[in-house]
Design a protein around this motif. Structure first.
Motif, short mmCIF file in Angstrom:
data_model
loop_
_atom_site.label_atom_id
_atom_site.label_comp_id
_atom_site.label_asym_id
_atom_site.label_seq_id
_atom_site.Cartn_x
_atom_site.Cartn_y
_atom_site.Cartn_z
N ILE A 192 3.92 2.84 -3.12
CA ILE A 192 2.47 2.83 -2.91
C ILE A 192 2.12 1.70 -1.96
O ILE A 192 2.53 0.56 -2.18
CB ILE A 192 1.74 2.66 -4.25
CG1 ILE A 192 2.05 3.83 -5.17
CG2 ILE A 192 0.24 2.53 -4.03
CD1 ILE A 192 1.47 3.69 -6.54
N PRO A 193 1.38 1.97 -0.89
CA PRO A 193 1.06 0.91 0.09
C PRO A 193 0.05 -0.08 -0.48
O PRO A 193 -0.61 0.18 -1.49
CB PRO A 193 0.47 1.70 1.26
CG PRO A 193 -0.12 2.91 0.63
CD PRO A 193 0.78 3.27 -0.51
N ASP A 194 -0.03 -1.23 0.17
CA ASP A 194 -1.05 -2.21 -0.20
C ASP A 194 -2.44 -1.61 0.04
O ASP A 194 -2.67 -0.91 1.03
CB ASP A 194 -0.90 -3.47 0.64
CG ASP A 194 0.33 -4.27 0.22
OD1 ASP A 194 0.87 -3.97 -0.86
OD2 ASP A 194 0.76 -5.16 0.97
N ARG A 195 -3.35 -1.90 -0.90
CA ARG A 195 -4.70 -1.33 -0.84
C ARG A 195 -5.72 -2.43 -1.10
O ARG A 195 -5.38 -3.48 -1.66
CB ARG A 195 -4.85 -0.24 -1.91
CG ARG A 195 -3.92 0.95 -1.72
CD ARG A 195 -3.64 1.63 -3.05
NE ARG A 195 -2.81 0.80 -3.93
CZ ARG A 195 -2.63 1.04 -5.22
NH1 ARG A 195 -3.24 2.07 -5.79
NH2 ARG A 195 -1.88 0.25 -5.95
N PRO A 196 -6.97 -2.19 -0.74
CA PRO A 196 -8.00 -3.20 -1.05
C PRO A 196 -8.25 -3.27 -2.56
O PRO A 196 -8.18 -2.26 -3.26
CB PRO A 196 -9.24 -2.68 -0.30
CG PRO A 196 -9.00 -1.22 -0.10
CD PRO A 196 -7.52 -1.06 0.04
N ALA A 197 -8.52 -4.47 -3.03
CA ALA A 197 -8.74 -4.67 -4.46
C ALA A 197 -10.08 -4.08 -4.89
O ALA A 197 -11.07 -4.16 -4.16
CB ALA A 197 -8.71 -6.16 -4.78
#
Length: 781
Positions: free
Chosen positions: A450-455
């Motif tokens: 899973i890619p990095d995403r905004p919190a």
């Protein structure tokens, strides 16, 4: 209990010890046909009194003699050969039994803690002994989305007033949580006070002292084992900021002491017994963390004083058996040895070493802060009225902990579960607030990438809650560790580091997501990539804080990588552990266990300390100027009454034997305890021994008048080769000798003439004085 002052505990002879009494058959000359009595050792010879130090050289020599005797007898008959084989294999049998019992107890403790922790929040209707997880997984009405909710598990508000939501339900659950915590803590401290006072604390400082050769009777006894096991479940379940991992080392050593007493090879030799206890400590860490190799290294690096190669193999075997036993019980239901086993799918990058090192700095600073504050509080507890009310203290700390912990979800749950959540990587199935990211609906990547995403909102909420939980843990752990209950420090320290690490990890992750075009992120963190793992930062932070408190390095890194199952993250762990130790050592060399050893005044010569002062043996030896002369025995001119009077009027643990008071030429050394036993035994078993009988330590009796009573020969309780140094020997050398040979005392001579004596206690006092500390803090012999 009155403790003897620094005396001179002796080193008995290398060969087997006995008493040979000589009967004067010549009425006229007093030196007629003399006969030896009592060739066999009498009871209690070779044992040590409580709060005394063993003689490593003597124990080693006795075991060598025993082994030589068994080897020579094994050639006489088949039965003796079988006995020699049984003796050789007894060590492995003891290790097997220790591993089995330690693993079983650890599994039972884990299961009981799981159930009793959940009992504070509710109960399972189908079977009250089921934990929340067990109750819902056995229910047919549980769905995957709501796997933590099921009709069979009811909170106390649902069970008592049939309400699950609202202010009244929350308040009722809050009160029940506090009441259960207080009940568990009260039971624990009461059991410890009434049945086993030695069951309190972590146990590792005392284990280190015992393994260095000190005798603390009852500390590893059967009652201590039973009470510590029961109360460990109670205090961990109460929600106090402590762990069970450190006390499990004490529990395993109690198992080792119990099984040692079943085999004469270990029960009659304190040196051999300590080899078993070193292996038992490894088994304790093995079941505490599910890390057999880390357990062996922990015993070698942190606990053991004498660790020969044979003990290394047996420690490895005991740790293996203990881990296998725990794995067979499977207390966590995940086919793993620990609750917080994790696997990461993303490699780390060189640029991340900077935040890892920062976490190491934080761990070193936290370790220094904790040690200084905790020692100051424990010293205050010992010197004020606070120490007189241990039950009240435990109740007060438990109440404060429960009241503050309940509103915050990260402090309400058990610390092990908290660490597990902080270590976990955010997958598609995670329901934690820490994984509340804003998802891209067009994402079609595999679950483990899973890619990095905004919190999202949940992540920011969790960050505030973690920050509050971190401050709370830092403060409350200082007051919790050292109370009169079993209390480990590994898990609270790891929790502090894990919380700090997770927050740093989320910060780096969001920085990389929003500023992926920065030069530090450009090469390894492209949009849509899974490049930062916050759980890894939590793991590194946990290692840093634990290292800062305990000053562990190699064993800590091995334990942490065994927890995670990945060799790939050893470099970040090593960087954090080394940085943490460097930063902490800059403020003080002592770890928490050494600090508590010094606080309690145990006679422990730490092999890690360096003595660099330019002093000589004559500066440390006693008697000093202005003190009474050294109490000595003469070889053939003192009566039984003279010796008994000297023993009665002094508290010394042994006496040098000289030719005469005029020459002061050294002959040997006699141990106080064995003199008492020898005289008592001779009076009971030999006729003619009276108070006026001459006691002599030579081969031939002295010339006596015709009417004199029978003399008493005690040469076989005399150590003819006591360790000696000259008065100009540098203290740096003397300290090194005491450390490496495990001496109790050495005599100081000049040209063969006795000048004085240096005991282990004198060395410790001198080292404290040179370090500008209170030399009177060393309480025991």
């Amino acid at each position: 209990m009155s403790l003897p002052p620094s005396g001179a505990p002796g080193k008995p002879p290398i060969r087997s010890i006995g008493v040979t009494s000589m009967v004067n058959a010549g009425a006229m000359s007093g030196s007629g046909n003399l006969m030896d009595f009592l060739d066999e050792p009498f009871p209690d010879v070779g044992t040590y009194e409580d709060f005394h130090t063993i003689d490593w050289l003597r124990e080693k020599s006795r075991d060598t003699d025993r082994h030589r005797k068994i080897t020579s007898k094994s050639k006489e008959s088949i039965w003796e050969f079988i006995k020699s084989l049984l003796d050789a294999w007894s060590g492995w049998v003891v290790m097997l039994l220790i591993g089995l019992l330690a693993g079983t107890l650890a599994g039972v403790i884990d299961l009981a803690v799981d159930w009793m922790t959940d009992l504070k929040e509710g109960v399972c209707l189908s079977a009250f002994w089921y934990s929340h997880e067990q109750c819902c997984w056995t229910s047919n009405e549980t769905t995957f989305e709501d796997r933590d909710k099921c009709p069979l598990w009811q909170k106390w508000s649902e069970l008592l007033v049939n309400q699950s939501e609202g202010a009244s339900a929350y308040i009722l659950n809050y009160l029940m949580y506090i009441l259960w915590a207080l009940l568990f803590a009260f039971l624990a401290v009461s059991l410890v006070r009434v049945f086993a006072p030695y069951a309190c604390g972590s146990g590792i400082p005392e284990i280190k002292t015992i393994l260095s050769g000190f005798i603390i009777r009852g500390y590893l006894g059967k009652w201590t084992l039973l009470i510590k096991t029961v109360t460990l479940v109670l205090v961990v379940s109460s929600g106090l900021s402590l762990g069970k991992e450190g006390p499990l080392v004490h529990v395993a050593c109690c198992c080792g002491n119990f099984f040692s007493s079943l085999f004469s090879k270990y029960s009659k030799n304190e040196g051999k017994r300590r080899e078993v206890l070193s292996a038992a400590a490894a088994a304790g860490v093995s079941v505490a963390f599910g890390a057999p190799i880390g357990g062996v290294l922990f015993s070698l690096e942190e606990v053991s004083y004498y660790f020969p190669l044979k003990t290394l193999w047996r420690s490895f075997f005991a740790a293996l058996v203990a881990a296998f036993t725990l794995r067979s019980i499977n207390p966590f239901g995940n086919s793993r040895l620990v609750l917080f086993y994790v696997e990461y799918h993303t490699p780390w990058y060189m640029a991340e070493l900077f935040p890892f090192i920062l976490l190491g700095v934080f761990g070193g600073l936290w370790g220094t802060l904790f040690i200084r504050c905790n020692i100051a509080w424990c010293r205050r507890r010992k010197t004020t009225k606070l120490g007189k009310y241990p039950v009240l203290e435990v109740i007060a700390v438990t109440a404060i902990t429960a009241i503050i912990a309940y509103p915050n979800p990260y402090t309400r749950r058990s610390t092990s579960e908290l660490i597990s959540e902080l270590f976990n990587d955010c997958g598609a199935l995670e329901s934690s607030q820490l994984c509340d990211y804003i998802n891209d609906p067009n994402m079609t990547r595999p679950v483990d990438d899973i890619p990095d995403r905004p919190a999202g909102v949940g992540v920011y909420t969790a960050m505030w809650q973690l920050a509050l939980a971190l401050i709370f843990k830092i403060v409350i752990t200082i007051f919790t560790f050292g109370m009169k209950i079993p209390s480990g420090l590994f898990i609270p320290s790891m929790a502090v580091g894990a919380m700090a690490g997770r927050m740093v990890g989320i910060g780096v992750e969001q920085l990389a997501y929003h500023h992926h075009d920065w030069i530090i992120f450009r090469n390894w963190c492209r949009p849509g990539a899974d490049c930062v793992t916050p759980g890894l930062y939590a793991m590194v932070g946990a290692a840093a804080c634990l290292g800062g408190v305990t000053r562990m390095t190699v064993s800590l890194v091995v334990i942490m990588f065994e927890l995670t199952g990945g060799l790939e993250y050893i470099v970040p762990l090593m960087a954090a552990a080394v940085t943490s130790k460097w930063v902490a050592d800059a403020f003080g060399k002592e770890g928490i266990y050494e600090a508590h050893i010094h606080l309690n005044g145990y006679p422990f010569l730490d092999v890690k300390d360096e003595f660099t002062h330019r002093t000589l043996a004559t500066d440390v030896m006693r008697p000093r100027r202005g003190e009474p002369p050294l109490s000595v025995l003469t070889q053939d001119s003192m009566t039984v009454e003279d010796v008994e009077t000297l023993i009665k009027e002094t508290d010394y643990n042994g006496f040098p034997v000289v030719v005469s008071r005029d020459s002061e030429r050294l002959i040997g050394f006699a141990q106080r305890r064995e003199l008492i036993l020898a005289i008592k035994n001779a009076r009971q078993r030999q006729e003619g021994i009276v108070s006026n009988s001459i006691m002599y330590f030579t081969e031939e009796p002295p010339e006596l008048p015709a009417n004199s009573p029978h003399p008493l020969k005690l040469r076989r309780v005399l150590n003819l080769s006591p360790f000696t140094v000259t008065d100009h020997t540098p203290m740096e050398t003397v300290v090194d000798i005491f450390r490496k040979l495990g001496l109790r005392q050495c005599l100081v001579t000049r040209s063969g003439r006795l000048l004085g004596i240096i005991t282990k206690k004198d060395v410790l006092r001198h080292m404290a004085q040179m370090a500008n500390q209170d030399p009177e803090s060393i309480m025991f012999n």
